[in-house]
Every structure is written in C-alpha cells, then in structure tokens.
Design a protein around this motif. Structure first.
Motif, mmCIF file in Angstrom:
data_model
loop_
_atom_site.group_PDB
_atom_site.id
_atom_site.type_symbol
_atom_site.label_atom_id
_atom_site.label_comp_id
_atom_site.label_asym_id
_atom_site.label_seq_id
_atom_site.Cartn_x
_atom_site.Cartn_y
_atom_site.Cartn_z
ATOM 1 N N GLU A 202 -17.555 -4.832 -1.739
ATOM 2 C CA GLU A 202 -16.710 -3.647 -1.712
ATOM 3 C C GLU A 202 -15.738 -3.743 -0.553
ATOM 4 O OE1 GLU A 202 -18.960 -0.075 -1.489
ATOM 5 O OE2 GLU A 202 -20.032 -0.402 -3.377
ATOM 6 N N ALA A 203 -14.511 -3.274 -0.778
ATOM 7 C CA ALA A 203 -13.560 -3.091 0.308
ATOM 8 C C ALA A 203 -13.876 -1.770 0.990
ATOM 9 C CB ALA A 203 -12.134 -3.077 -0.231
ATOM 10 N N GLU A 204 -13.832 -1.755 2.310
ATOM 11 C CA GLU A 204 -14.176 -0.540 3.047
ATOM 12 C C GLU A 204 -13.105 -0.228 4.081
ATOM 13 O OE1 GLU A 204 -18.590 -0.210 4.028
ATOM 14 O OE2 GLU A 204 -18.358 -2.371 3.710
ATOM 15 N N LEU A 205 -12.711 1.035 4.126
ATOM 16 C CA LEU A 205 -11.833 1.522 5.176
ATOM 17 C C LEU A 205 -12.646 2.448 6.061
ATOM 18 C CD1 LEU A 205 -8.171 2.575 5.058
ATOM 19 C CD2 LEU A 205 -9.814 4.050 6.207
ATOM 20 N N ILE A 206 -12.702 2.144 7.335
ATOM 21 C CA ILE A 206 -13.517 2.904 8.286
ATOM 22 C C ILE A 206 -12.585 3.470 9.345
ATOM 23 C CG2 ILE A 206 -15.401 2.757 9.959
ATOM 24 C CD1 ILE A 206 -16.277 0.224 8.247
ATOM 25 N N ALA A 207 -12.531 4.786 9.446
ATOM 26 C CA ALA A 207 -11.586 5.444 10.347
ATOM 27 C C ALA A 207 -12.307 6.388 11.294
ATOM 28 C CB ALA A 207 -10.542 6.215 9.545
ATOM 29 N N ASP A 208 -11.805 6.426 12.522
ATOM 30 C CA ASP A 208 -12.220 7.418 13.507
ATOM 31 C C ASP A 208 -10.944 7.909 14.165
ATOM 32 O OD1 ASP A 208 -13.314 9.042 15.374
ATOM 33 O OD2 ASP A 208 -14.536 7.510 16.363
ATOM 34 N N GLY A 209 -10.465 9.062 13.696
ATOM 35 C CA GLY A 209 -9.164 9.532 14.151
ATOM 36 C C GLY A 209 -8.087 8.566 13.683
ATOM 37 N N GLU A 210 -7.203 8.181 14.599
ATOM 38 C CA GLU A 210 -6.132 7.264 14.237
ATOM 39 C C GLU A 210 -6.555 5.794 14.337
ATOM 40 O OE1 GLU A 210 -2.875 7.731 16.854
ATOM 41 O OE2 GLU A 210 -4.027 7.342 18.682
ATOM 42 N N LYS A 211 -7.775 5.541 14.781
ATOM 43 C CA LYS A 211 -8.279 4.167 14.833
ATOM 44 C C LYS A 211 -8.968 3.839 13.520
ATOM 45 C CE LYS A 211 -9.200 4.455 19.796
ATOM 46 N NZ LYS A 211 -10.248 4.366 20.850
ATOM 47 N N VAL A 350 5.015 2.105 -5.268
ATOM 48 C CA VAL A 350 3.959 1.551 -4.416
ATOM 49 C C VAL A 350 4.188 1.942 -2.959
ATOM 50 C CG1 VAL A 350 2.966 -0.588 -3.517
ATOM 51 C CG2 VAL A 350 3.427 -0.364 -5.958
ATOM 52 N N THR A 351 5.423 1.805 -2.485
ATOM 53 C CA THR A 351 5.737 2.122 -1.093
ATOM 54 C C THR A 351 5.500 3.596 -0.794
ATOM 55 O OG1 THR A 351 7.366 0.349 -0.925
ATOM 56 C CG2 THR A 351 7.552 2.137 0.652
ATOM 57 N N LYS A 352 5.859 4.468 -1.727
ATOM 58 C CA LYS A 352 5.642 5.904 -1.528
ATOM 59 C C LYS A 352 4.158 6.189 -1.338
ATOM 60 C CE LYS A 352 6.363 10.411 -3.736
ATOM 61 N NZ LYS A 352 6.901 11.120 -4.933
ATOM 62 N N PHE A 353 3.319 5.587 -2.153
ATOM 63 C CA PHE A 353 1.873 5.795 -2.032
ATOM 64 C C PHE A 353 1.362 5.219 -0.713
ATOM 65 C CE2 PHE A 353 -2.571 4.679 -2.677
ATOM 66 C CZ PHE A 353 -3.082 5.848 -3.222
ATOM 67 N N GLN A 354 1.857 4.045 -0.327
ATOM 68 C CA GLN A 354 1.411 3.441 0.922
ATOM 69 C C GLN A 354 1.779 4.307 2.118
ATOM 70 O OE1 GLN A 354 3.240 -0.493 0.589
ATOM 71 N NE2 GLN A 354 1.226 -1.387 0.203
ATOM 72 N N ARG A 355 2.974 4.899 2.104
ATOM 73 C CA ARG A 355 3.375 5.759 3.221
ATOM 74 C C ARG A 355 2.525 7.021 3.282
ATOM 75 N NH1 ARG A 355 7.441 4.578 6.345
ATOM 76 N NH2 ARG A 355 8.889 2.911 5.775
ATOM 77 N N MET A 356 2.126 7.556 2.148
ATOM 78 C CA MET A 356 1.231 8.708 2.144
ATOM 79 C C MET A 356 -0.111 8.353 2.788
ATOM 80 S SD MET A 356 2.008 10.156 -1.708
ATOM 81 C CE MET A 356 0.507 11.130 -1.706
ATOM 82 N N GLN A 357 -0.630 7.164 2.435
ATOM 83 C CA GLN A 357 -1.896 6.722 3.019
ATOM 84 C C GLN A 357 -1.749 6.487 4.517
ATOM 85 O OE1 GLN A 357 -3.892 7.677 0.507
ATOM 86 N NE2 GLN A 357 -5.158 5.908 0.973
ATOM 87 N N GLU A 358 -0.651 5.880 4.923
ATOM 88 C CA GLU A 358 -0.424 5.604 6.342
ATOM 89 C C GLU A 358 -0.348 6.902 7.129
ATOM 90 O OE1 GLU A 358 0.232 3.515 9.867
ATOM 91 O OE2 GLU A 358 -0.439 2.797 7.900
ATOM 92 N N ASP A 359 0.323 7.897 6.574
ATOM 93 C CA ASP A 359 0.421 9.195 7.253
ATOM 94 C C ASP A 359 -0.955 9.826 7.416
ATOM 95 O OD1 ASP A 359 2.048 11.551 8.234
ATOM 96 O OD2 ASP A 359 1.040 12.487 6.536
ATOM 97 N N ALA A 360 -1.779 9.747 6.387
ATOM 98 C CA ALA A 360 -3.122 10.324 6.459
ATOM 99 C C ALA A 360 -3.973 9.633 7.512
ATOM 100 C CB ALA A 360 -3.801 10.240 5.099
ATOM 101 N N SER A 362 -3.040 8.308 10.267
ATOM 102 C CA SER A 362 -2.544 8.458 11.633
ATOM 103 C C SER A 362 -3.004 9.758 12.283
ATOM 104 C CB SER A 362 -1.015 8.396 11.638
ATOM 105 O OG SER A 362 -0.470 9.517 10.950
ATOM 106 N N LYS A 363 -3.745 10.586 11.572
ATOM 107 C CA LYS A 363 -4.178 11.879 12.114
ATOM 108 C C LYS A 363 -5.246 11.688 13.186
ATOM 109 C CE LYS A 363 -1.548 13.759 8.992
ATOM 110 N NZ LYS A 363 -0.172 14.152 9.376
ATOM 111 N N ASN A 364 -5.182 12.540 14.267
ATOM 112 C CA ASN A 364 -6.114 12.319 15.366
ATOM 113 C C ASN A 364 -6.683 13.594 15.975
ATOM 114 O OD1 ASN A 364 -7.546 10.538 17.044
ATOM 115 N ND2 ASN A 364 -6.067 10.812 18.704
#
Length: 416
Positions: A202-211, A350-360, A362-364
């Motif tokens: 499985e691919a996993e994305l692990i986030a803690d705030g903006e990290k 694709v780029t529009k979706f990627q920017r939405m994910q990137e914005d999400a 970056s929240k901290n």
C-alpha cells in the motif's frame, strides 16, 4: 556511434515518453532517431509507479510479456494517516478498471521500450548525445544540432523534432515556447530503505501538520520515502544537521524509525527534487512539438507525471503518422493542434487536483488540522471517493487500433 543526419522524427530525450514514442513510431516504419544526453538509462529521482490505465495500455501495446518477465510490485491501496489517525483508505481493487498500479524501476521500463525498438530497422538511438540548438529556416523547425559523446557536432534534419527532454527542457527554450512556471510551497527529498518482510503493498501518506512523508513499497524489496520540505528549505535543513533531519523522519512513522537510523547515513543517500508546475500556451510550432514534463510539468502527488507523459506518446503516435503521410514537408502546428488540446485538458485537470491536495497538506494550526482530518474522514465514508479518485488516476487511455495490432504482432522482448 555516429548519429544519422536525416530522419523523419528526431526525439530529444530518452526517458519513458521519448523511448515509448520512438518505439511506437518505429513499429509503423517511420524513421526515428532518439537521442539522450546520458549514456545509461539510470535516473536520479523519477516516478516509478505506473497507474492502472498505463499498465493496461502497455499490455495493449504488446509490452506485457516483458513487464511480466522483469517483475514488478502491485500496489493494492493508498492510506492517509494524519496526526496519528487513519483518515482515508482507498482500495484499488474496488475500481472498475480491474487492474492494479505497479511499481517498476524507471531504468527497467525504459530498457523494455529500448530493447523492443532496437530490433526495428527504422529506429536509431544516440546515447551520450546532447541537444545544442534547433535548425530553423523561414520560421519552421527543420532539425537540430547535436553534440555527440566524442564532441562531434552533427546537424540532423527532420520533419518533426519532439522535445521530450524534461522539466528544464532545452528544446523548449530554443523554440521560444514560454512556460508559466508556478512553484509549489514545498520541495521534495527522497530516499530508499530495505522493506521489512510482510509490509503491506500500500502507498501511505503520513502527515503531522505541514510535515509529511510518502511511504511507497517499491520493486523488488525496498521502501521509497518521499519527504516534503519548505520551498528552498534544503539549505536550512542541512544547517540543522543530518541527525536532526533523520530524527524528524523517524518521528513521523515509528515503524521505519529503526530502518532510518540504520540505513540513512548521510545526505548522499537522499535525492532532491524542486517542485513546480509549468504550463505553456503553445506546445508546438511548425516542425516541433513538446511532450511530457517539457510541456506540462506535474508535481509528485499521486505519481501522475510519468503516466501523463506515457499517454502523450500513445496519443501522439497516430497524429504524427497521419501528418507525415499527408505530404513531404515538416509536420505543422495545425496538424498537432488536436493532440495539444486533448492532452492539455487532461493535464490541467490533474494539476488542479494536485494543487488541492498540496493546499490540504500545508495546514498546520490546530484548527486547520482538525478541519482537514474531518474532511478526509467524511470523504472516506462516502462512496464518491471512489468516483473522484477513479476520475483522476484511472482516466481511460486511448490506443490507436494500428498500434494495438502492431503490439499484438510484436515479438516478445525482455529487457536486458
């Protein structure tokens, strides 16, 4: 080797898009020369995940036996974990396409295309050959000046020059095609670790705030870790010291902490990638067209760059074949217009979706993190998540019937 001085199509760049396009054109009997400035197929950081539609397309084009002979890793799902809580899980086995994404080293994929092409009489390849400039006559691109491995400069005339030379394309610059480059908020540092036995595919994305980090199982027995850092933050990260960086990675995922401390020993074990998107008003002019990152640079989110580039090559092949058959002169911008419009529409989605994910990501602040987790948890409970992800990562790929038939007849070739 000494490159030919005249060809139908000159492809600058031997990455996945250039290599695949060269093979498909040569199958049709079109004289094609692919030149690559590197002498091997090795790359530094490059996407190695092929989305399910790309896998289907490559099998439809006759590359299935070579893929199977080489081996790969099927990715079964993607999971997102934020601040220690699982918030989203997408099971790729539930998509109607019925095919799973695969992980295969990019040098191996290029090798599969290259080995299939070298058996074709109309195919030529120039390793260690660098693009120097375009040959332009009366505003029409007529070929390019190349510098071969031994320093020899050779002018190659072609009816079409294809710039497949990546995100910092020299062909694009020489053609005067301006790119609107938009930097993302962060850049990307990646490294690989041994994959423990029994690790989920499985691919996993692990986030803690903006990290955050991406943890991707990779073929044959590794984990590929991608770490986002603030834009231009690499120097600051290095000033803090390697131990600080390593401890920060380990703190994000306790499962990989022992592996990080044992196997990540210096900055030399990492690979840096500057993250930005690039959009062009024009991808082509008379005698020239750009594909892949040269015409539409993507970010690493969801690993779409290599897949969009492969689809460029697949869609462009019959367009070039028809244009060359229409006359004896250069392929015109008008003849390429339909290809450009079709591929630009998909890439912008694709780029529009990627920017939405990137914005999400970056929240901290505490409130932002709480709201982000709530949104992903809500999405996780709704069936719409499969429709949304299916539209982004499983957009159908078109294969021209001629290329499908030629792929069916092509001899099975296993990359060496």
């Amino acid at each position: 080797m000494t490159v030919t001085t005249e060809t139908d199509v000159l492809i600058v760049g031997g990455g996945p898009a250039g290599a695949l396009l060269g093979t498909l054109l040569a199958r049709r009997g079109i004289a094609v020369l692919v030149v690559e400035r590197q002498t091997t197929f090795d790359r530094e950081f490059r996407g190695e995940t092929l989305a399910a539609p790309s896998v289907d397309s490559l099998r439809g084009l006759g590359f299935g036996p070579a893929l199977d002979a080489h081996g790969f890793l099927e990715t079964e799902a993607v999971t997102m974990r934020m601040e220690g809580r699982d918030v989203l899980h997408v099971d790729y086995r539930r998509f109607p396409i019925g095919t799973l994404p695969i992980d295969i080293p990019q040098p191996s994929l290029i090798g599969i295309f290259h080995d299939a092409a070298t058996a074709l009489p109309s195919f030529s390849y120039g390793a260690g050959t660098a693009f120097t400039d375009l040959v332009v006559e009366d505003g029409v691109v007529r070929g390019a000046v190349l510098k071969e491995a031994d320093g020899t400069r050779t002018t190659v005339r072609a009816r079409l020059v294809v710039g497949a030379d990546g995100r910092f394309s020299k062909v694009r610059r020489a053609a005067g095609l301006e790119a609107d480059v938009q930097p993302m908020a962060r850049d990307f540092l990646s490294f690989k670790l041994p994959r423990p036995a029994g690790w989920k595919h499985e691919a996993e994305l692990i986030a803690d705030g903006e990290k955050h980090i991406m943890v991707l199982p990779t073929f044959p027995d590794l984990l590929r870790i991608g770490h986002n850092l603030p834009k231009k933050g690499l120097s600051q990260l290095k000033r803090a010291g390697f131990e600080s960086f390593r401890d920060g990675i380990a703190a994000l995922d306790e499962r990989i902490a022992p592996l990080v401390h044992e196997h990540l020993t210096s900055w030399d074990d990492t690979s840096f990638l500057e993250i930005f998107t690039a959009e062009l008003d024009r991808w082509s002019r008379d005698g020239l067209v750009l594909i892949g990152d040269a015409s539409h640079t993507c970010t690493p989110i969801l690993g779409q760059g290599v897949n969009v580039a492969l689809q460029d090559a697949i869609v462009l092949t019959p367009v070039i074949a028809r244009a060359l058959a229409d006359g004896q002169g250069p392929v015109t911008e008008r003849q390429l217009a339909g290809f450009v419009q079709q591929r630009r529409t998909h890439k912008r989605f694709v780029t529009k979706f990627q920017r939405m994910q990137e914005d999400a990501l970056s929240k901290n602040s505490p409130l932002q993190k709480l709201a982000r987790r709530a949104r992903y948890r809500l999405l996780d409970k709704l069936p719409v998540k499969y429709k949304m992800f299916d539209r982004v990562i499983n957009a159908p790929h078109e294969i021209d019937p001629v290329d499908r038939e030629l792929g069916r007849k092509a001899p099975a070739v296993v990359a060496g």
